[in-house]
Scaffold this motif. Structure first.
Motif, mmCIF file in Angstrom:
data_model
loop_
_atom_site.group_PDB
_atom_site.id
_atom_site.type_symbol
_atom_site.label_atom_id
_atom_site.label_comp_id
_atom_site.label_asym_id
_atom_site.label_seq_id
_atom_site.Cartn_x
_atom_site.Cartn_y
_atom_site.Cartn_z
ATOM 1 N N THR A 89 51.066 37.709 26.984
ATOM 2 C CA THR A 89 50.419 36.742 28.018
ATOM 3 C C THR A 89 50.290 37.844 29.326
ATOM 4 O O THR A 89 49.417 37.835 29.861
ATOM 5 C CB THR A 89 51.014 35.791 28.543
ATOM 6 N N ASP A 90 51.447 38.333 29.893
ATOM 7 C CA ASP A 90 51.459 39.280 30.984
ATOM 8 C C ASP A 90 50.544 40.309 30.955
ATOM 9 O O ASP A 90 49.621 40.778 31.801
ATOM 10 C CB ASP A 90 52.912 39.828 31.016
ATOM 11 N N ASN A 91 50.196 41.107 29.758
ATOM 12 C CA ASN A 91 49.258 42.143 29.489
ATOM 13 C C ASN A 91 48.017 41.598 29.600
ATOM 14 O O ASN A 91 47.216 42.388 30.160
ATOM 15 C CB ASN A 91 49.571 42.948 28.079
ATOM 16 N N LEU A 92 47.714 40.560 28.992
ATOM 17 C CA LEU A 92 46.363 39.967 29.199
ATOM 18 C C LEU A 92 45.802 39.792 30.618
ATOM 19 O O LEU A 92 45.013 39.933 31.021
ATOM 20 C CB LEU A 92 46.239 38.732 28.227
ATOM 21 N N LEU A 93 46.921 39.219 31.412
ATOM 22 C CA LEU A 93 46.583 38.543 32.688
ATOM 23 C C LEU A 93 46.363 40.036 33.511
ATOM 24 O O LEU A 93 45.410 40.034 34.140
ATOM 25 C CB LEU A 93 47.525 37.832 33.225
ATOM 26 N N ARG A 94 46.945 41.137 33.000
ATOM 27 C CA ARG A 94 46.763 42.167 33.846
ATOM 28 C C ARG A 94 45.258 42.782 33.340
ATOM 29 O O ARG A 94 44.526 43.334 34.326
ATOM 30 C CB ARG A 94 47.693 43.374 33.686
ATOM 31 N N TYR A 95 45.124 42.702 32.253
ATOM 32 C CA TYR A 95 43.941 43.167 31.632
ATOM 33 C C TYR A 95 42.609 42.325 32.397
ATOM 34 O O TYR A 95 41.628 43.029 32.783
ATOM 35 C CB TYR A 95 43.771 42.809 30.126
ATOM 36 N N LEU A 96 42.660 41.027 32.343
ATOM 37 C CA LEU A 96 41.703 40.212 32.976
ATOM 38 C C LEU A 96 41.590 40.426 34.336
ATOM 39 O O LEU A 96 40.499 40.298 35.112
ATOM 40 C CB LEU A 96 41.857 38.703 32.947
ATOM 41 N N GLU A 97 42.616 40.614 35.089
ATOM 42 C CA GLU A 97 42.557 40.998 36.657
ATOM 43 C C GLU A 97 41.675 42.429 36.710
ATOM 44 O O GLU A 97 40.920 42.450 37.746
ATOM 45 C CB GLU A 97 43.864 41.286 37.086
ATOM 46 N N THR A 98 41.901 43.319 35.969
ATOM 47 C CA THR A 98 41.065 44.406 36.270
ATOM 48 C C THR A 98 39.575 44.218 35.979
ATOM 49 O O THR A 98 38.637 45.063 36.226
ATOM 50 C CB THR A 98 41.682 45.750 35.291
ATOM 51 N N ALA A 99 39.426 43.377 34.924
ATOM 52 C CA ALA A 99 37.901 42.850 34.486
ATOM 53 C C ALA A 99 37.136 42.412 35.926
ATOM 54 O O ALA A 99 35.968 42.181 35.605
ATOM 55 C CB ALA A 99 38.068 42.055 33.552
ATOM 56 N N GLN A 100 38.058 42.007 36.947
ATOM 57 C CA GLN A 100 36.854 41.301 38.023
ATOM 58 C C GLN A 100 36.266 42.457 38.749
ATOM 59 O O GLN A 100 36.474 43.654 38.785
ATOM 60 C CB GLN A 100 37.980 40.725 39.015
ATOM 61 N N SER A 101 35.221 41.901 39.501
ATOM 62 C CA SER A 101 34.457 42.889 40.112
ATOM 63 C C SER A 101 33.717 42.243 41.311
ATOM 64 O O SER A 101 33.963 40.921 41.265
ATOM 65 C CB SER A 101 33.409 43.791 39.149
ATOM 66 N N PRO A 102 33.130 42.872 42.280
ATOM 67 C CA PRO A 102 32.484 42.027 43.249
ATOM 68 C C PRO A 102 31.354 41.036 42.712
ATOM 69 O O PRO A 102 31.232 40.065 43.320
ATOM 70 C CB PRO A 102 31.771 43.065 44.126
ATOM 71 N N THR A 103 30.929 41.547 41.391
ATOM 72 C CA THR A 103 29.693 40.671 40.891
ATOM 73 C C THR A 103 30.390 39.933 39.867
ATOM 74 O O THR A 103 29.436 39.470 39.253
ATOM 75 C CB THR A 103 28.637 41.689 40.636
ATOM 76 N N ARG A 104 31.592 40.036 39.423
ATOM 77 C CA ARG A 104 32.246 39.160 38.393
ATOM 78 C C ARG A 104 33.208 38.799 38.706
ATOM 79 O O ARG A 104 34.437 39.073 39.020
ATOM 80 C CB ARG A 104 32.476 40.193 37.141
ATOM 81 N N LYS A 105 33.352 37.226 38.420
ATOM 82 C CA LYS A 105 34.464 36.247 38.880
ATOM 83 C C LYS A 105 35.182 36.081 37.552
ATOM 84 O O LYS A 105 34.591 35.672 36.564
ATOM 85 C CB LYS A 105 34.121 34.952 39.677
ATOM 86 N N VAL A 106 36.532 36.369 37.593
ATOM 87 C CA VAL A 106 37.351 36.142 36.454
ATOM 88 C C VAL A 106 38.519 35.145 36.778
ATOM 89 O O VAL A 106 39.201 35.423 37.627
ATOM 90 C CB VAL A 106 37.932 37.284 35.803
#
Length: 445
Positions: free
Chosen positions: A37-54
């Motif tokens: 879960t910790d790894n997944l949440l770190r991955y999702l955090e990096t998937a954010q961008s100014p044009t992409r809300k996660v």
């Protein structure tokens, strides 16, 4: 022939993790789950961008789900005792069903009211109150995302209160609180103290005259289980866990909050908070596994309507709603199978219902039959989610049984979205595979 191609997706993501925190997860499995879960949440955090809300959410579940966290609103809760399920596990006295919400008013952690009922202690010896778990709603509302509405009492949630079992108060231990056949939740002495009763408001605190209960048979029997007066002036204490310092060990509980996990974290972009709360997950013994209840709350978290309102409307263009479900066993009702209740207390009350010997809200007093009814609700929630456009990924950890394979491959958006994980150490890799699948690719014609 229609050809499909894949392009880099820029869809916004709303991801809910519905995670099994039952006792069988103790040890290597809960440790691996927290790492994954910790790894997944770190991955999702990096998937954010100014044009992409996660955003992501956590829904830990055992037999019940805890709502007493971020976003909690007491207006969701049946505090007036009007729900049709209120009080059904307490006896009729003098022809009246007691309003056990009087207990919850004392147990609620609300500084604006008489907050806590003394006598039940946490593991630090501090008086504790209602932890935050709720019962399933009656009828088809049990798996719906219908909003709580005070004008329709059955849409409200009854606080989960695991009644005291026959016998005097007993602290949890390896020899008491997780028995498949016998009572597991004796947390107050069966004989009420009349002086303390007077100090706590007398014999009418539950809305009915309790005087007839004093002096009744107090041997370990059905009568003890039904003696309401003992709750008003408890004679013994129950601690929150068995006192282990190992965060991955089996957690044994007795008390009104038996087997209640850590609370829901609704959809948020605060991944630091999500990781912190995920690290608090524990493996709670007792009562059984109710995946349907976990999924029902996962659906409520993704929904734009109350009780949680953070989700975008269903089928919003450019938004992907994702459910990641993990369990390590089949749905099961557990405990006290040889007692009159036929089970531990669950989010549907006792298996035997209010009559102790007749089928209760789970539809059967047979544990296996009741669990298969929970399978049906699990499948129904999955269907509802998919009809609303959500993508579902299902994982079973060391439990790739024929029954689970049938249920969870059907629950998943596609049979290929069902994952059988036999080695807990591989769970982080499976979480990453799934995240890659839904976060990077978008099918186009």
């Amino acid at each position: 022939m229609v050809e499909a191609s894949a392009v880099e997706s820029n869809n916004q993501l709303e991801v809910v993790l519905v995670l099994d925190n039952t006792g069988s997860m103790a040890g290597a499995k809960i440790a691996a789950l927290k790492t994954a879960t910790d790894n997944l949440l770190r991955y999702l955090e990096t998937a954010q961008s100014p044009t992409r809300k996660v955003r992501a959410a956590l829904v830990p579940f055992v037999t019940a789900v805890n709502v007493n966290g971020d976003g909690f609103d007491s207006s969701w809760i049946d505090m007036d005792g009007k729900s049709s399920t209120n009080g059904i596990n307490f006896p009729v006295v003098n022809g009246k069903r007691p309003n056990h919400m009087a207990l919850f008013r004392q147990l609620m952690k609300d500084p604006a009211s008489a907050a806590r009922l003394t006598g039940w202690k946490d593991d630090k010896g501090i008086d504790t109150g209602w932890k935050g778990c709720v019962e399933a709603r009656p009828g088809p509302l049990n798996i719906s995302d219908t909003s709580p509405d005070p004008s329709y009492a059955d849409t409200l949630f009854v606080p989960y209160f695991a009644p005291d079992s026959p016998g005097n108060g007993t602290k949890p231990s390896g020899s008491y609180s997780n028995d498949a056949n016998y009572y597991n939740n004796s947390f107050v002495d069966d004989v009420p103290d009349q002086a303390k009763l007077a100090q706590n408001g007398g014999l009418n605190i539950l809305g009915i005259d309790l005087s007839g209960l004093l002096g009744s048979d107090v041997s370990p029997s059905k009568k003890d289980l039904e003696t309401i007066a003992k709750y008003v002036a408890p004679q013994n204490t129950a601690i929150a866990t068995a006192g282990t310092n190992d965060p991955n060990a089996l957690q044994l509980t007795v008390g009104p909050n038996r087997s209640c996990p850590s609370p829901i974290v609704p959809l948020t972009e605060d991944f630091t908070k999500l990781r912190k709360e995920a690290a608090k997950m524990l493996a709670w013994a007792g009562s059984g596994t109710n995946v349907a209840e976990g999924l029902a709350w996962g659906q409520r978290v993704l929904s734009p309507s109350a009780p949680y309102t953070e989700g975008t409307p269903w089928k919003t263009p450019g938004v992907s709603k994702i459910v990641m479900l993990l369990t390590d066993g089949e749905n099961v009702v557990y405990g006290a199978s040889k007692e009159t209740t036929k089970s531990d207390y669950t989010s549907y009350g006792y298996l035997a219902g209010s009559g102790y010997g007749a089928a209760g809200r789970l539809g059967s007093d047979n544990q296996t039959t009741a669990a298969r009814n929970v399978d049906g609700w699990t499948k129904s929630v999955c269907t509802q989610l998919k009809n609303q456009g959500a993508e579902i990924y299902t994982m079973v950890l060391q439990s790739d049984t024929a029954a689970n394979r049938t249920l969870y491959s059907a629950c998943a958006s596609d049979p290929s979205d069902y994952y059988a994980v036999n080695d807990p150490n591989k769970l982080p890799n499976v979480f990453e595979q799934i995240a890659n699948k839904f976060s990077k690719l978008q099918l186009t014609n």
